[in-house]
Scaffold this active site. Structure first.
Site, PDB file in Angstrom:
ATOM      1  N   LYS A  55      35.471  47.553   6.370  1.00  0.00           N
ATOM      2  CA  LYS A  55      36.894  47.590   5.988  1.00  0.00           C
ATOM      3  C   LYS A  55      37.679  48.389   7.027  1.00  0.00           C
ATOM      4  O   LYS A  55      38.785  47.990   7.427  1.00  0.00           O
ATOM      5  CB  LYS A  55      37.032  48.157   4.567  1.00  0.00           C
ATOM      6  CG  LYS A  55      36.491  47.167   3.527  1.00  0.00           C
ATOM      7  CD  LYS A  55      36.243  47.730   2.140  1.00  0.00           C
ATOM      8  CE  LYS A  55      35.579  46.656   1.268  1.00  0.00           C
ATOM      9  NZ  LYS A  55      35.183  47.105  -0.065  1.00  0.00           N
ATOM     10  N   GLN A  99      35.322  52.788  -3.060  1.00  0.00           N
ATOM     11  CA  GLN A  99      34.208  51.837  -2.965  1.00  0.00           C
ATOM     12  C   GLN A  99      33.368  51.857  -4.242  1.00  0.00           C
ATOM     13  O   GLN A  99      32.913  52.911  -4.677  1.00  0.00           O
ATOM     14  CB  GLN A  99      33.346  52.161  -1.734  1.00  0.00           C
ATOM     15  CG  GLN A  99      32.210  51.171  -1.504  1.00  0.00           C
ATOM     16  CD  GLN A  99      32.681  49.743  -1.230  1.00  0.00           C
ATOM     17  OE1 GLN A  99      33.630  49.515  -0.480  1.00  0.00           O
ATOM     18  NE2 GLN A  99      32.036  48.768  -1.857  1.00  0.00           N
ATOM     19  N   ASP A 122      43.381  47.235  -3.675  1.00  0.00           N
ATOM     20  CA  ASP A 122      42.131  46.554  -3.988  1.00  0.00           C
ATOM     21  C   ASP A 122      42.196  45.925  -5.390  1.00  0.00           C
ATOM     22  O   ASP A 122      41.275  45.252  -5.815  1.00  0.00           O
ATOM     23  CB  ASP A 122      40.982  47.578  -3.918  1.00  0.00           C
ATOM     24  CG  ASP A 122      39.629  46.932  -3.671  1.00  0.00           C
ATOM     25  OD1 ASP A 122      39.587  45.845  -3.054  1.00  0.00           O
ATOM     26  OD2 ASP A 122      38.605  47.506  -4.082  1.00  0.00           O
TER      27      ASP A 122
END
Ligand code: NAP
Length: 281
Positions: A55, A99, A122
């Site tokens: 990322k 994450q 996200d």
């Protein structure tokens, strides 16, 4: 029938070229500032570390900055909540990626929900999910949103078609089903307690595999001409669907790898650019 390959790597590359231009234009307008993604990695799971690194690399490819926060495996929920609060308050941060998964002592849901809506690039907060499900503006959850973008790129029509989503996780199956519903598909959601999965999969015009078990959905369950989306990725380069026998039988399919995976990261980056544009423009 030869299946059209829904090439996520290609679509992600095309989008990166466009995003690089947008970041450059934003820099010119804002005195050299770029969108900034903050990534948070808790613990030392090697797969998670690789995803976070990928990322950060994608940010660099489009000329954006990223800030990598690494916390020890012993981190407590309150420590992580405080870290996220600081990022929420930092005007130089436009997107926050926590994450998944975090170590088991942490309340992951509470930490996801601490992320400010405007930085939830996200698409993991309950608020963002609820707004998306109600048709209100919100960043989509990255993997299902990436799948929707991939289907749109190849002009795959969803309206009136029967979409069967196998999996109901908060970051994949559930938001996937809501997005397909919003696109006027008729949606069936399957999970580990579903009875006679095979019969339901046989009815699918569009099948999404989001189970987390290698080649769990068998090729002979899938009808001729279906659209096949495989979100899984396992050692040996296989997904959640047995894809090989489908190549000359279905109308379109995502490859594994190179289908859904690149679109997930690309969607995160695209949504961070959008957030940066809103904050800086
Ligand atoms: P997850 O949280 O483990 O969820 C798996 C889902 O599959 C659950 O809803 C579970 O049902 C369902 N399931 C399990 N066994 C089943 C069975 N026998 N029959 C029917 N349904 C069953 O996994 P996830 O995070 O959603 O990930 C799913 C897959 O997508 C994995 O292969 C993962 O690697 C992949 N993934 C890819 C990306 C990407 O960027 N490409 C991102 C995220 C995930 P219950 O709810 O009843 O337990």
């Amino acid at each position: 029938m030869t299946a059209q390959i829904l090439d996520g790597k290609h679509v992600a590359e095309l989008t990166e070229a466009e995003l690089a231009q947008r970041v450059e234009a934003l820099k010119e307008r804002s005195g050299g500032r770029t969108p900034v993604l903050a990534t948070i990695l808790v613990g030392d799971d090697p797969a998670s570390a690789t995803y976070v690194k990928m990322k950060g690399n994608a940010c660099r490819r489009v000329g954006m900055e990223s800030v990598a926060i690494e916390l020890p495996a012993s981190t407590k929920t309150n420590d992580l909540l405080r870290e996220i609060e600081q990022l929420n308050a930092n005007p130089d941060v436009h997107g926050i990626l926590l994450q998944h998964p975090v170590p088991s002592q942490i309340d992951e849901r509470a930490c996801f929900d601490m992320i400010a809506l405007e930085k939830d690039v996200d698409g993991v907060t309950c608020l963002g999910f609820g707004r998306m499900a109600m048709g209100e503006p919100a960043y989509g959850c990255a993997t299902p949103q990436g799948i929707m973008r991939l289907l749109a790129h190849y002009n795959i029509e969803l309206e009136g078609r029967h979409a069967v989503v196998v999996g109901r996780s908060p970051i994949l199956g559930k938001p996937m089903a809501m997005m397909m519903l919003a696109a006027n598909a008729t949606v069936t959601i399957c999970h580990s307690r579903t009875r006679d999965l095979e019969t339901l999969v046989r009815q699918a015009d569009v099948i999404v595999g989001a189970v987390g078990r290698p080649e769990f959905i068998r090729a002979d369950w899938i009808k001729d001409g279906a659209v096949v989306v495989d979100a899984g990725y396992h050692p040996g380069g296989v997904g959640d669907i047995e894809l090989a026998p489908l190549a000359d039988r279905v109308s379109a399919m995502t490859p594994v790898p190179g289908g859904v995976g690149p679109m997930t990261i690309n969607t995160l980056i695209q949504q961070t650019v959008q957030s940066g544009e809103r904050a800086l423009a």
